[in-house]
Write a protein that holds these residues in place. Structure first.
Motif, PDB file in Angstrom:
ATOM      1  N   LEU A  87       0.639  -1.246  -0.151  1.00 35.83           N
ATOM      2  CA  LEU A  87       0.104   0.053   0.029  1.00 35.83           C
ATOM      3  C   LEU A  87       0.947   1.320   0.031  1.00 35.83           C
ATOM      4  CD1 LEU A  87      -2.611   1.545   0.395  1.00 35.83           C
ATOM      5  CD2 LEU A  87      -2.438   1.480   2.804  1.00 35.83           C
ATOM      6  N   VAL A  88       0.805   2.031  -0.984  1.00 32.79           N
ATOM      7  CA  VAL A  88       1.547   3.615  -1.136  1.00 32.79           C
ATOM      8  C   VAL A  88       0.442   4.449  -1.168  1.00 32.79           C
ATOM      9  CG1 VAL A  88       2.971   4.779  -2.545  1.00 32.79           C
ATOM     10  CG2 VAL A  88       3.262   2.310  -2.481  1.00 32.79           C
ATOM     11  N   CYS A  89       0.336   5.397  -0.243  1.00 34.81           N
ATOM     12  CA  CYS A  89      -0.581   6.309  -0.139  1.00 34.81           C
ATOM     13  C   CYS A  89       0.063   7.728  -0.512  1.00 34.81           C
ATOM     14  CB  CYS A  89      -1.329   6.482   1.425  1.00 34.81           C
ATOM     15  SG  CYS A  89      -1.727   5.276   1.774  1.00 34.81           S
ATOM     16  N   VAL A  90      -0.629   8.553  -1.415  1.00 32.05           N
ATOM     17  CA  VAL A  90       0.226   9.633  -1.945  1.00 32.05           C
ATOM     18  C   VAL A  90      -0.977  10.745  -1.898  1.00 32.05           C
ATOM     19  CG1 VAL A  90       1.525   8.343  -3.559  1.00 32.05           C
ATOM     20  CG2 VAL A  90      -0.560   9.152  -4.420  1.00 32.05           C
ATOM     21  N   GLY A  91      -0.466  12.131  -1.525  1.00 34.57           N
ATOM     22  CA  GLY A  91      -1.185  13.206  -1.753  1.00 34.57           C
ATOM     23  C   GLY A  91      -1.257  13.656  -2.872  1.00 34.57           C
ATOM     24  N   LYS A  92      -1.966  15.120  -3.136  1.00 31.60           N
ATOM     25  CA  LYS A  92      -2.391  15.653  -4.568  1.00 31.60           C
ATOM     26  C   LYS A  92      -1.015  16.030  -5.051  1.00 31.60           C
ATOM     27  CE  LYS A  92      -6.813  17.359  -3.272  1.00 31.60           C
ATOM     28  NZ  LYS A  92      -7.663  18.686  -3.069  1.00 31.60           N
ATOM     29  N   GLU A 152      -6.925  11.294   5.670  1.00 33.59           N
ATOM     30  CA  GLU A 152      -7.631  12.475   5.237  1.00 33.59           C
ATOM     31  C   GLU A 152      -6.954  13.323   4.023  1.00 33.59           C
ATOM     32  OE1 GLU A 152     -10.638  13.467   5.688  1.00 33.59           O
ATOM     33  OE2 GLU A 152     -11.095  11.667   6.697  1.00 33.59           O
ATOM     34  N   LYS A 153      -5.760  13.084   3.933  1.00 37.42           N
ATOM     35  CA  LYS A 153      -4.572  13.835   2.960  1.00 37.42           C
ATOM     36  C   LYS A 153      -4.479  12.846   1.746  1.00 37.42           C
ATOM     37  CE  LYS A 153      -1.973  16.072   6.494  1.00 37.42           C
ATOM     38  NZ  LYS A 153      -0.615  16.202   7.109  1.00 37.42           N
ATOM     39  N   ILE A 154      -4.985  11.433   1.728  1.00 42.00           N
ATOM     40  CA  ILE A 154      -4.908  10.712   0.705  1.00 42.00           C
ATOM     41  C   ILE A 154      -5.320  11.209  -0.678  1.00 42.00           C
ATOM     42  CG2 ILE A 154      -5.003   8.455  -0.251  1.00 42.00           C
ATOM     43  CD1 ILE A 154      -4.844   7.441   2.731  1.00 42.00           C
ATOM     44  N   TYR A 155      -4.711  11.035  -1.785  1.00 42.86           N
ATOM     45  CA  TYR A 155      -5.458  11.499  -2.998  1.00 42.86           C
ATOM     46  C   TYR A 155      -5.684  10.301  -3.805  1.00 42.86           C
ATOM     47  CZ  TYR A 155      -5.626  13.014  -7.871  1.00 42.86           C
ATOM     48  OH  TYR A 155      -5.854  13.549  -9.267  1.00 42.86           O
ATOM     49  N   LYS A 156      -4.557   9.461  -3.649  1.00 46.17           N
ATOM     50  CA  LYS A 156      -4.776   8.076  -4.534  1.00 46.17           C
ATOM     51  C   LYS A 156      -4.238   6.857  -3.582  1.00 46.17           C
ATOM     52  CE  LYS A 156      -6.976   9.526  -8.277  1.00 46.17           C
ATOM     53  NZ  LYS A 156      -8.292   9.374  -8.575  1.00 46.17           N
ATOM     54  N   VAL A 157      -4.547   5.699  -3.572  1.00 47.04           N
ATOM     55  CA  VAL A 157      -3.704   4.566  -3.265  1.00 47.04           C
ATOM     56  C   VAL A 157      -3.062   3.785  -4.226  1.00 47.04           C
ATOM     57  CG1 VAL A 157      -5.056   4.723  -1.059  1.00 47.04           C
ATOM     58  CG2 VAL A 157      -5.864   3.410  -2.721  1.00 47.04           C
ATOM     59  N   MET A 158      -2.159   3.320  -4.245  1.00 48.81           N
ATOM     60  CA  MET A 158      -1.477   2.632  -5.236  1.00 48.81           C
ATOM     61  C   MET A 158      -0.800   1.388  -4.594  1.00 48.81           C
ATOM     62  SD  MET A 158       0.758   5.635  -7.019  1.00 48.81           S
ATOM     63  CE  MET A 158      -0.190   7.065  -7.595  1.00 48.81           C
ATOM     64  N   LEU A 159      -0.391   0.404  -5.577  1.00 52.80           N
ATOM     65  CA  LEU A 159       0.143  -0.615  -5.437  1.00 52.80           C
ATOM     66  C   LEU A 159       1.817  -0.187  -5.810  1.00 52.80           C
ATOM     67  CD1 LEU A 159      -1.940  -3.207  -7.097  1.00 52.80           C
ATOM     68  CD2 LEU A 159      -1.515  -3.265  -4.659  1.00 52.80           C
ATOM     69  N   PRO A 160       2.928  -1.270  -5.116  1.00 55.70           N
ATOM     70  CA  PRO A 160       4.186  -0.444  -5.579  1.00 55.70           C
ATOM     71  C   PRO A 160       4.406  -0.460  -7.048  1.00 55.70           C
ATOM     72  CG  PRO A 160       4.247  -2.264  -3.643  1.00 55.70           C
ATOM     73  CD  PRO A 160       2.889  -2.133  -4.312  1.00 55.70           C
ATOM     74  N   GLY A 161       3.993  -1.207  -7.818  1.00 56.21           N
ATOM     75  CA  GLY A 161       4.321  -1.020  -9.191  1.00 56.21           C
ATOM     76  C   GLY A 161       3.483   0.289  -9.906  1.00 56.21           C
ATOM     77  N   ASP A 162       2.528   0.348  -9.401  1.00 55.10           N
ATOM     78  CA  ASP A 162       1.462   1.870  -9.647  1.00 55.10           C
ATOM     79  C   ASP A 162       2.341   2.865  -9.275  1.00 55.10           C
ATOM     80  OD1 ASP A 162      -0.524   0.153 -10.294  1.00 55.10           O
ATOM     81  OD2 ASP A 162      -1.508   0.443  -8.398  1.00 55.10           O
ATOM     82  N   GLY A 170       4.242  10.363 -14.324  1.00 55.01           N
ATOM     83  CA  GLY A 170       3.582  11.678 -13.982  1.00 55.01           C
ATOM     84  C   GLY A 170       2.114  11.349 -13.741  1.00 55.01           C
ATOM     85  N   GLU A 171       1.657  10.001 -14.291  1.00 53.67           N
ATOM     86  CA  GLU A 171       0.369   9.677 -14.312  1.00 53.67           C
ATOM     87  C   GLU A 171      -0.233   8.502 -13.222  1.00 53.67           C
ATOM     88  OE1 GLU A 171      -1.173   8.792 -18.140  1.00 53.67           O
ATOM     89  OE2 GLU A 171       0.121  10.415 -19.027  1.00 53.67           O
ATOM     90  N   ALA A 172      -1.066   8.726 -12.469  1.00 54.37           N
ATOM     91  CA  ALA A 172      -1.798   7.653 -11.612  1.00 54.37           C
ATOM     92  C   ALA A 172      -2.491   6.707 -12.113  1.00 54.37           C
ATOM     93  CB  ALA A 172      -2.184   8.338 -10.501  1.00 54.37           C
ATOM     94  N   SER A 173      -2.250   5.677 -12.159  1.00 45.55           N
ATOM     95  CA  SER A 173      -2.909   4.481 -12.918  1.00 45.55           C
ATOM     96  C   SER A 173      -2.869   3.241 -12.127  1.00 45.55           C
ATOM     97  CB  SER A 173      -2.817   4.420 -14.235  1.00 45.55           C
ATOM     98  OG  SER A 173      -1.681   3.922 -14.685  1.00 45.55           O
ATOM     99  N   THR A 174      -3.848   2.033 -12.570  1.00 48.48           N
ATOM    100  CA  THR A 174      -3.725   0.834 -11.895  1.00 48.48           C
ATOM    101  C   THR A 174      -4.036  -0.094 -13.129  1.00 48.48           C
ATOM    102  OG1 THR A 174      -3.908  -0.428 -10.226  1.00 48.48           O
ATOM    103  CG2 THR A 174      -5.735   0.609 -10.855  1.00 48.48           C
ATOM    104  N   THR A 175      -4.160  -1.577 -12.677  1.00 44.60           N
ATOM    105  CA  THR A 175      -4.620  -2.568 -13.718  1.00 44.60           C
ATOM    106  C   THR A 175      -5.680  -3.240 -12.878  1.00 44.60           C
ATOM    107  OG1 THR A 175      -2.987  -4.088 -12.980  1.00 44.60           O
ATOM    108  CG2 THR A 175      -2.354  -2.620 -14.706  1.00 44.60           C
ATOM    109  N   GLY A 182      -5.297  -6.590  -4.490  1.00 46.60           N
ATOM    110  CA  GLY A 182      -5.577  -5.672  -3.514  1.00 46.60           C
ATOM    111  C   GLY A 182      -6.982  -5.733  -2.887  1.00 46.60           C
ATOM    112  N   MET A 183      -7.722  -6.648  -3.472  1.00 46.09           N
ATOM    113  CA  MET A 183      -9.198  -7.126  -2.885  1.00 46.09           C
ATOM    114  C   MET A 183     -10.131  -5.707  -3.246  1.00 46.09           C
ATOM    115  SD  MET A 183      -9.162  -9.773  -1.890  1.00 46.09           S
ATOM    116  CE  MET A 183      -7.963 -10.295  -2.946  1.00 46.09           C
ATOM    117  N   PHE A 184      -9.621  -5.034  -4.406  1.00 41.71           N
ATOM    118  CA  PHE A 184     -10.487  -3.945  -4.865  1.00 41.71           C
ATOM    119  C   PHE A 184     -11.591  -4.289  -6.162  1.00 41.71           C
ATOM    120  CE2 PHE A 184      -6.972  -1.438  -2.881  1.00 41.71           C
ATOM    121  CZ  PHE A 184      -7.754  -0.813  -2.073  1.00 41.71           C
TER     122      PHE A 184
END
Length: 496
Positions: A87-92, A152-162, A170-175, A182-184
């Motif tokens: 789990l990687v949590c990033v801000g804006k 509250e500050k999380i913009y996107k959650v990502m896997l390590p590869g994301d 520079g783009e946030a995406s997943t598969t 991730g159970m999503f």
């Protein structure tokens, strides 16, 4: 025409440059040269700084460019393999808000267990093919509950590869396979698992945009190109978790095919063509790299956290200083099958899914100070790892998955004759070893995603089989006896 593949592991980041036309790996390297640190401020926790992955990726990229003498402009596509379930949590600003909670961290086990109980086993298994368990969604629930200011500050959650793909493009995406690990992902609805998102109270905006596994997922940005020494605009065209990617690397795409790895963790990964699951969720089912609507391709994943990490612990704490892994393998081979009665349970690296999320710990049984020495301990460690594989393979076979042949790269624990012979001997499966690894596979995956290869058959036509290990029939009873003793000791430990 060159393809660049990355493998983002918890021990190191590896990069490989592959010549598309011949499939030949021109150069590969990894960083750091010693195992990357894992932050464990409490027992059962495991975190890493995502910035460390990026810095190691930069160093590995520069190393392969230097070794190969390749011109950056010759690189036509990039592929990424990565450690799963993190789990990687990033801000804006797309910067990490906290260290990544990685795959072997077990703090979220109670969250997944409670969700499974309250949502119901039938609903979770039918839709997710798993319990929510200790996967990425449950890790995020822990952050939401224990670090609300960060959440509250999380913009996107990502896997390590994301995260790595985001740093490249520079783009946030997943598969879809990423969401499923991730159970999503809801396999019945073929969409985001809204019922689990709602249960945990997650907003749907936390998930990045979804891209096909084999597709253009963004292009190398100017900033990333300057940092890495690459050309701006190179497309990232493939992304997968390390175990699906390992299967891809071994040309394992279709139902009934089996792949295995034995690095820090150990894995047996079989492809299934129908929606199915283990009722106890001891093995896990995710979308394979070629899963698509109307073409079910699921990876049934048996993961054992305590594998190569046990062998490395033995090297650091039992072996004489300076002894290599090859030296250890030679010493282990001097001990008899069954290690003269020693059994080692290798489960000292967090909660084990195979054991229904219990932390059995690592323990040594049957040690006699007067008759055993380090050779017996070294062999018992390798046998304990293999027997954990066998224990999980028995579960997979209960699900109807036949394990008669195991494909693996000649790397990590598969370099050990003791490990290979024991695995073949106790399972009765032939083992085929190939000249490949995760970063090479990711490069070829990028070639498929970019349309450089017309299909997987063309991409892996040059895959070279190095060795085949057949089961040792004459010693089958000795392997079976040693496994039965190990299994009895495990079951007594679990019963306490």
């Amino acid at each position: 025409m060159l393809l660049l593949g990355y493998d983002i592991g918890s021990s190191s980041v590896k990069a490989s440059l592959v010549e598309a036309e011949t499939g030949k790996c021109l150069a590969s390297d990894f960083c750091p040269k010693t195992e990357a640190p894992i932050i464990a401020v409490r027992q059962g926790w495991a975190e890493q700084d995502p910035g460390m992955w990026w810095n190691n990726l930069k160093a590995a990229t520069q190393a392969v460019l230097g070794k190969s003498g390749a011109a950056p402009g010759d690189i036509k596509a990039i592929g990424i393999s990565y450690q799963m379930h993190g789990l990687v949590c990033v801000g804006k600003d797309l910067s990490p808000l906290r260290p990544a909670i990685i795959w072997c961290d077990s703090r979220a086990v109670p969250y997944g267990r409670r969700a499974f109980d309250e949502l119901g086993a039938e609903r979770c298994l039918a839709h997710l093919l798993n319990s929510p368990g200790n996967f990425t969604a449950s890790k995020l629930a822990w952050v939401k509950d224990n670090e609300p200011a960060t959440y509250e500050k999380i913009y996107k959650v990502m896997l390590p590869g994301d995260y790595i793909a985001m740093r490249l493009t520079g783009e946030a995406s997943t598969t879809v396979p990423g969401l499923s690990e991730g159970m999503f992902w809801d396999f019945e609805e073929e969409g985001v698992a809204r019922f689990l998102m709602d249960y945990y109270g997650f907003g749907s905006s936390l998930l990045p945009a979804v891209r096909p596994t084999f597709s253009e997922q963004g292009r190398v940005s100017g900033q990333a190109a300057r940092e890495l020494g690459l050309s701006e605009g190179v497309p990232v065209t493939y992304r997968a978790g390390d175990q699906p990617n390992n299967a891809l690397s071994l040309n394992v795409f279709n139902p009934g095919e089996i792949a295995s790895t034995a690095g820090t963790s150990g894995v047996v990964y079989g492809v299934n063509g129908t929606l199915s699951y283990d009722p106890k969720s001891r093995v896990n089912t995710f979308a394979h790299v070629n899963h698509a609507p109307g073409r079910t391709r699921l990876g049934v994943l048996l993961c054992i956290n305590g594998t190569g990490i046990l062998n490395s612990w033995v090297r650091r704490n039992v072996a004489p200083e300076g002894l290599s892994y090859n030296d250890m393998n030679e010493l282990a081979a001097q001990a008899p099958i069954g290690s003269a009665g020693i059994s080692i349970l290798p489960f000292g690296n967090g909660a084990e899914r195979m054991l229904e999320d219990r932390e059995a710990g690592c323990s040594i049984h049957g040690l006699d100070f007067n008759s055993h020495d380090r050779r017996h301990v070294m062999r018992a460690a390798q046998e304990g790892i293999v027997f954990a594989f066998k224990y999980g393979i028995d579960i997979m076979e209960e699900m109807g998955i036949s394990v008669n042949k195991i494909h693996a790269g000649r790397a990590n624990m598969f370099l050990s004759p003791v490990f290979r012979d024991t695995l073949a001997g106790v399972t009765g499966a032939a083992i085929e070893l190939y000249d490949t690894d995760g970063s090479v596979g990711a490069a070829k995956g990028a070639g498929i995603g970019a349309g450089i290869y017309k299909d997987a058959g063309e991409a892996f036509a040059t895959l070279e089989k190095l060795q085949q290990i057949e089961p040792d029939v004459k010693n089958a009873a000795r392997y079976a006896e040693a496994y039965a003793r190990w299994k009895e000791r495990l079951e007594k430990t679990l019963a306490k």
